[in-house]
Scaffold this motif. Structure first.
Motif, PDB file in Angstrom:
ATOM      1  N   VAL A 234       0.696  -1.109  -0.043  1.00 19.18           N
ATOM      2  CA  VAL A 234       0.245   0.123  -0.185  1.00 19.18           C
ATOM      3  C   VAL A 234       1.080   1.017  -0.159  1.00 19.18           C
ATOM      4  CG1 VAL A 234      -2.096   1.298   1.164  1.00 19.18           C
ATOM      5  CG2 VAL A 234      -2.198  -1.259   1.312  1.00 19.18           C
ATOM      6  N   VAL A 235       0.777   2.020  -1.300  1.00 14.71           N
ATOM      7  CA  VAL A 235       1.295   3.788  -0.878  1.00 14.71           C
ATOM      8  C   VAL A 235       0.874   4.721  -1.140  1.00 14.71           C
ATOM      9  CG1 VAL A 235       3.386   1.596  -2.175  1.00 14.71           C
ATOM     10  CG2 VAL A 235       1.198   2.815  -4.046  1.00 14.71           C
ATOM     11  N   TYR A 236      -0.372   4.538  -0.867  1.00 11.04           N
ATOM     12  CA  TYR A 236      -1.090   5.269  -0.480  1.00 11.04           C
ATOM     13  C   TYR A 236      -2.523   5.335   0.132  1.00 11.04           C
ATOM     14  CZ  TYR A 236      -3.718   9.858  -1.884  1.00 11.04           C
ATOM     15  OH  TYR A 236      -4.269  11.415  -1.247  1.00 11.04           O
ATOM     16  N   ARG A 237      -2.505   6.645   1.129  1.00 12.25           N
ATOM     17  CA  ARG A 237      -4.013   5.591   1.747  1.00 12.25           C
ATOM     18  C   ARG A 237      -4.827   7.719   1.647  1.00 12.25           C
ATOM     19  NH1 ARG A 237      -2.480   3.446   6.115  1.00 12.25           N
ATOM     20  NH2 ARG A 237      -2.456   1.444   6.139  1.00 12.25           N
ATOM     21  N   ASN A 238      -5.916   7.335   1.595  1.00  8.90           N
ATOM     22  CA  ASN A 238      -6.520   7.643   2.547  1.00  8.90           C
ATOM     23  C   ASN A 238      -8.494   7.704   2.962  1.00  8.90           C
ATOM     24  OD1 ASN A 238      -8.593   8.401   0.556  1.00  8.90           O
ATOM     25  ND2 ASN A 238      -7.422   9.823  -1.154  1.00  8.90           N
ATOM     26  N   ASP A 239      -9.024   8.783   3.291  1.00  9.56           N
ATOM     27  CA  ASP A 239      -9.758   7.912   4.056  1.00  9.56           C
ATOM     28  C   ASP A 239     -10.582   7.487   2.760  1.00  9.56           C
ATOM     29  OD1 ASP A 239     -11.190   9.997   2.829  1.00  9.56           O
ATOM     30  OD2 ASP A 239     -12.798  10.120   4.416  1.00  9.56           O
ATOM     31  N   LEU A 240     -10.714   7.855   2.039  1.00 12.05           N
ATOM     32  CA  LEU A 240     -11.742   6.388   0.656  1.00 12.05           C
ATOM     33  C   LEU A 240     -11.110   5.255   0.239  1.00 12.05           C
ATOM     34  CD1 LEU A 240     -14.669   7.038  -0.747  1.00 12.05           C
ATOM     35  CD2 LEU A 240     -13.129   8.688  -2.181  1.00 12.05           C
ATOM     36  N   PHE A 241      -9.506   5.546   0.616  1.00 12.06           N
ATOM     37  CA  PHE A 241      -9.150   4.601  -0.148  1.00 12.06           C
ATOM     38  C   PHE A 241      -7.663   4.198  -0.237  1.00 12.06           C
ATOM     39  CE2 PHE A 241      -7.673   7.432  -3.497  1.00 12.06           C
ATOM     40  CZ  PHE A 241      -6.178   7.258  -4.094  1.00 12.06           C
ATOM     41  N   GLU A 242      -7.138   2.778   0.025  1.00 14.71           N
ATOM     42  CA  GLU A 242      -6.128   1.964  -0.890  1.00 14.71           C
ATOM     43  C   GLU A 242      -5.222   2.191  -1.602  1.00 14.71           C
ATOM     44  OE1 GLU A 242      -4.947   0.427   4.008  1.00 14.71           O
ATOM     45  OE2 GLU A 242      -6.365  -0.384   2.834  1.00 14.71           O
ATOM     46  N   LEU A 243      -4.595   2.472  -1.852  1.00 15.06           N
ATOM     47  CA  LEU A 243      -3.570   1.981  -3.928  1.00 15.06           C
ATOM     48  C   LEU A 243      -2.454   1.730  -3.238  1.00 15.06           C
ATOM     49  CD1 LEU A 243      -3.818   3.033  -6.435  1.00 15.06           C
ATOM     50  CD2 LEU A 243      -1.527   4.797  -5.854  1.00 15.06           C
ATOM     51  N   ILE A 244      -2.559   0.154  -3.682  1.00 13.76           N
ATOM     52  CA  ILE A 244      -1.514  -0.805  -3.776  1.00 13.76           C
ATOM     53  C   ILE A 244      -1.334  -0.814  -5.497  1.00 13.76           C
ATOM     54  CG2 ILE A 244      -1.732  -3.286  -3.594  1.00 13.76           C
ATOM     55  CD1 ILE A 244      -4.478  -3.226  -2.067  1.00 13.76           C
ATOM     56  N   GLN A 245       0.225  -0.569  -4.889  1.00 16.80           N
ATOM     57  CA  GLN A 245       1.354  -1.049  -5.883  1.00 16.80           C
ATOM     58  C   GLN A 245       1.461  -2.705  -5.711  1.00 16.80           C
ATOM     59  OE1 GLN A 245       4.812   1.301  -6.220  1.00 16.80           O
ATOM     60  NE2 GLN A 245       5.600   0.394  -7.504  1.00 16.80           N
ATOM     61  N   GLN A 286       2.696 -10.589 -17.255  1.00 12.00           N
ATOM     62  CA  GLN A 286       3.104  -9.711 -18.592  1.00 12.00           C
ATOM     63  C   GLN A 286       4.061  -8.569 -18.418  1.00 12.00           C
ATOM     64  OE1 GLN A 286       2.247 -12.370 -20.172  1.00 12.00           O
ATOM     65  NE2 GLN A 286       1.278 -13.283 -18.998  1.00 12.00           N
ATOM     66  N   GLY A 287       5.082  -8.288 -17.495  1.00 14.87           N
ATOM     67  CA  GLY A 287       5.388  -7.181 -17.088  1.00 14.87           C
ATOM     68  C   GLY A 287       5.033  -5.694 -17.355  1.00 14.87           C
ATOM     69  N   PHE A 288       3.558  -5.846 -16.921  1.00 23.42           N
ATOM     70  CA  PHE A 288       2.861  -4.562 -16.645  1.00 23.42           C
ATOM     71  C   PHE A 288       3.038  -4.094 -14.972  1.00 23.42           C
ATOM     72  CE2 PHE A 288       0.616  -6.079 -20.053  1.00 23.42           C
ATOM     73  CZ  PHE A 288       0.601  -4.710 -21.127  1.00 23.42           C
ATOM     74  N   THR A 289       3.052  -2.873 -14.163  1.00 20.15           N
ATOM     75  CA  THR A 289       3.144  -2.480 -13.150  1.00 20.15           C
ATOM     76  C   THR A 289       1.333  -1.792 -13.411  1.00 20.15           C
ATOM     77  OG1 THR A 289       5.722  -1.958 -13.617  1.00 20.15           O
ATOM     78  CG2 THR A 289       4.278  -0.295 -11.832  1.00 20.15           C
ATOM     79  N   VAL A 290       1.197  -3.095 -12.358  1.00 17.06           N
ATOM     80  CA  VAL A 290      -0.335  -2.592 -11.437  1.00 17.06           C
ATOM     81  C   VAL A 290      -0.390  -1.606 -10.843  1.00 17.06           C
ATOM     82  CG1 VAL A 290      -2.240  -3.769 -11.410  1.00 17.06           C
ATOM     83  CG2 VAL A 290      -0.508  -4.843 -13.219  1.00 17.06           C
ATOM     84  N   PHE A 291      -1.380  -1.154 -10.221  1.00 17.21           N
ATOM     85  CA  PHE A 291      -1.626  -0.272  -9.703  1.00 17.21           C
ATOM     86  C   PHE A 291      -3.304  -0.005  -9.386  1.00 17.21           C
ATOM     87  CE2 PHE A 291       1.820   2.210 -10.535  1.00 17.21           C
ATOM     88  CZ  PHE A 291       2.262   2.666  -9.103  1.00 17.21           C
ATOM     89  N   MET A 292      -3.014  -0.425  -7.335  1.00 18.37           N
ATOM     90  CA  MET A 292      -5.168  -0.634  -7.833  1.00 18.37           C
ATOM     91  C   MET A 292      -5.643  -0.106  -6.332  1.00 18.37           C
ATOM     92  SD  MET A 292      -7.708  -2.750  -7.989  1.00 18.37           S
ATOM     93  CE  MET A 292      -7.463  -4.495  -8.447  1.00 18.37           C
ATOM     94  N   ILE A 293      -6.857   0.372  -6.818  1.00 13.95           N
ATOM     95  CA  ILE A 293      -7.897   1.213  -5.893  1.00 13.95           C
ATOM     96  C   ILE A 293      -8.187  -0.060  -4.636  1.00 13.95           C
ATOM     97  CG2 ILE A 293     -10.005   2.606  -5.231  1.00 13.95           C
ATOM     98  CD1 ILE A 293      -8.331   4.352  -7.362  1.00 13.95           C
TER      99      ILE A 293
END
Length: 599
Positions: A234-245, A286-293
């Motif tokens: 988890v590389v970012y967080r506010n009170d609405l979501f966390e961002l996963i790298q 497949q070699g993609f840098t993926v981020f998820m909300i």
């Protein structure tokens, strides 16, 4: 507005000062005075309606009565239609009589493809075959009786047919132990143990329903260990979501990262389910840098969060965070279901404002036009939405069971009654599966945001009607210039593929449309090696004339296998070279984060 937070350099969560306008300028709720607080009498009315809504599960009785009144009045003035229905009833009775005399012949009435109540061979023997055929004959007659009539609105016709189907499903012979041969045989075989085990299952489910507790995942389906287990931070967080790298698994990666925007109605890990069918893991490999909300599960304190909050403090905040981790690169984006609708709004707004950070836009089973939004439209009219608004007014959100019931009733034959028979009369446990665990992990939705979504998009269809305003200015999907990849699924009853296909109607740029077999979730979870999978794919170049969905279907032949490699190839073709993986953002915690565990 609800209190906003952001992560500072010290990894603490601090308020975000924002006074955002609503994305959709919706009319005030019924009885609400926009100039000030509601009158106490109107608050009393809303409280009374909310109490009724809790008893009816959020279903408006007025919508039901209005539809049936419309049906009855039009039928009463149509003597020809009455004679036609009388003749239809006589024909069905004749077919039943012929079948009773020759039960070895072909059964005259067939259940729908998704109705599995009478598939067991024991239903082919008398008297059970006659029970099933009598029920299906009655179902056939009511389908005819609730068909269109001149002057009878199509929406009311569909609503009366749906409601009658719910009533018939309740009295199906498969629901009664003395009429169901499977239950009789199992009771004789076990000496009644199946009924004892079924009673225990019923008690367990009743306690869970009354206490509103989440059922714990069974062994082998633990979140973070067996499900949602792709490595990352988890590389970012506010009170609405966390961002996963997610951590790279290849030596080189494509230069442009990918942001996935899931629906907020369920947890994100439908796209990171088990290791073998995780779309996230496949794309990383497949070699993609993926981020998820990973959206939060909102409580009453977020009742005033709106669609604009989800756009700005959700998608836009994620894009900003990714830009800081992978600088000077455009960003691929993918939205699933409601997340795709939100992504399309975001992309159109960015295009209008000259923000060109998006490399591509992918929509998975996501609608931008809601005129043909499938069976969910049966639950959307002015009365129904006002009823739901009153219910949310007392809670601050739409609760988990209310959404679960809505989706279950669309396929009540399979999702409610077949399961109930198996669990309560045959004594069978639910077979554990990753998708069942995810399906039971439901979430809430903030009252204001859900009201805006239902009114502005579902009820009034503003996005494609040129009446959807963001920050006081109307947006248009045709402004989007980034290449698009749109996926529909053949048997989707939540986002019908012909409705998803309409993205081609309201955009002008390059668009690749894929139609895959399966339903809303199963069609998307189509990993390579999955048996019995096929898809169709077609490219619409920029400014090409519109082609209708049925014509498109005729001209594109099925391709055996998973559509995932097709998408990975398309994404790679719209990327600009490979290089060493970017550095991971500053880690707040390991994936899957903390919001995924919120109940």
């Amino acid at each position: 507005m609800a209190k906003k937070t952001a992560t500072t350099a010290n990894d603490t969560v601090v308020p975000l000062k924002s006074n955002l306008p609503a994305v959709v300028q919706t009319p005030p709720c019924a009885g609400q005075d926009p100039e000030g607080p509601e009158h106490p009498y109107r608050m009393l009315d809303r409280a009374a309606r909310a109490s009724l809504a809790r008893m009816t599960g959020g279903v408006s009785p007025h919508s039901i009565f209005a539809a049936w009144s419309d049906w009855a009045l039009h039928l009463s003035r149509s003597p020809g239609r009455q004679l036609e229905l009388a003749e239809h009833a006589a024909q069905n009775a004749g077919k039943l009589a012929s079948f009773a005399q020759n039960p070895a012949g072909e059964a005259p009435f067939k259940p729908s493809d998704y109705d599995h109540r009478f598939t067991d061979q024991s239903w082919a023997k008398l008297p059970f075959a006659l029970y099933a055929q009598s029920f299906l004959a009655m179902q056939d007659w009511w389908n005819a009786a609730t068909d269109d009539m001149p002057g009878f609105s199509k929406s009311d016709a569909e609503r009366t047919r749906f409601q009658m189907r719910q009533t018939l499903d309740l009295i199906s012979p498969s629901n009664f132990p003395w009429l169901n041969p499977q239950i009789i045989q199992e009771t004789a075989r076990t000496g009644g143990v199946n009924l004892i085990e079924g009673a225990a299952h019923f008690t367990e489910d009743m306690v869970q329903t009354l206490t509103q507790t989440h059922k714990r995942p069974p062994e082998g389906f633990q979140i973070g260990k067996d499900l949602a287990c792709t490595e990352g931070k988890v590389v970012y967080r506010n009170d609405l979501f966390e961002l996963i790298q997610y951590s790279p698994t290849t030596k080189d990666v494509h230069a442009q990262p990918l942001l996935i925007v899931p629906a907020w109605i369920m947890k994100y890990y439908i796209l990171d389910l088990s290791a073998h069918n995780s779309m996230v893991k496949y794309l990383v490999d497949q070699g993609f840098t993926v981020f998820m909300i990973s959206w939060c599960n909102p409580d009453a304190d977020k009742a005033e969060m709106c669609l604009e909050d989800y756009r700005i403090q959700g998608v836009m905040a994620a894009l900003d965070a990714i830009g800081g981790i992978v600088p000077d690169q455009k960003i691929h984006t993918m939205g699933y279901c409601l997340g795709g609708t939100l992504l399309s709004i975001t992309a159109a707004t960015m295009a209008r404002d000259g923000d060109d950070r998006l490399a591509t836009v992918t929509l998975l089973a996501a609608q931008v036009d809601f005129a043909e939004a499938g069976e969910l439209l049966l639950f959307v009219d002015e009365s129904q939405i006002a009823f739901i608004e009153d219910l949310m007014w007392t809670q601050g959100y739409l609760d988990r069971p209310q959404m679960t019931r809505t989706f279950a009733t669309i396929r009540a034959e399979d999702l409610i009654y077949t399961r109930a028979v198996n669990r309560y009369f045959l004594g069978k446990d639910d077979l554990p599966s990753d998708i069942l665990v995810w399906n039971n992990d439901t979430t809430r939705m903030p009252a204001r945001m859900h009201s805006e979504y239902l009114r502005g998009l579902f009820l009034e269809n503003r996005l494609t009607a040129g009446r959807f305003a963001v920050e006081g200015r109307v947006i248009a999907l045709k402004d989007i210039s980034a290449p698009m990849f749109v996926v529909g699924t053949e048997t989707d009853h939540i986002a019908p593929w012909r409705s998803v296909y309409k993205a081609r109607l309201f955009t002008d740029h390059e668009l690749t449309f894929v139609l895959t077999n399966g339903g809303h979730n199963g069609g998307i979870l189509s990993e390579p090696g999955h048996k019995h999978r096929h898809y169709r794919v077609g490219l619409r170049v920029a400014d090409q004339h519109y082609q209708g969905p049925d014509e498109w279907l005729e001209q594109h032949t099925p391709i055996e296998g998973s559509w995932w490699p097709e998408f990975a190839g398309w994404l790679a073709a719209h990327s600009e070279g490979k290089g060493a993986p970017p550095a991971m953002g500053k880690a707040l915690c390991d994936a899957p984060g903390t919001y995924i565990y919120q109940e």
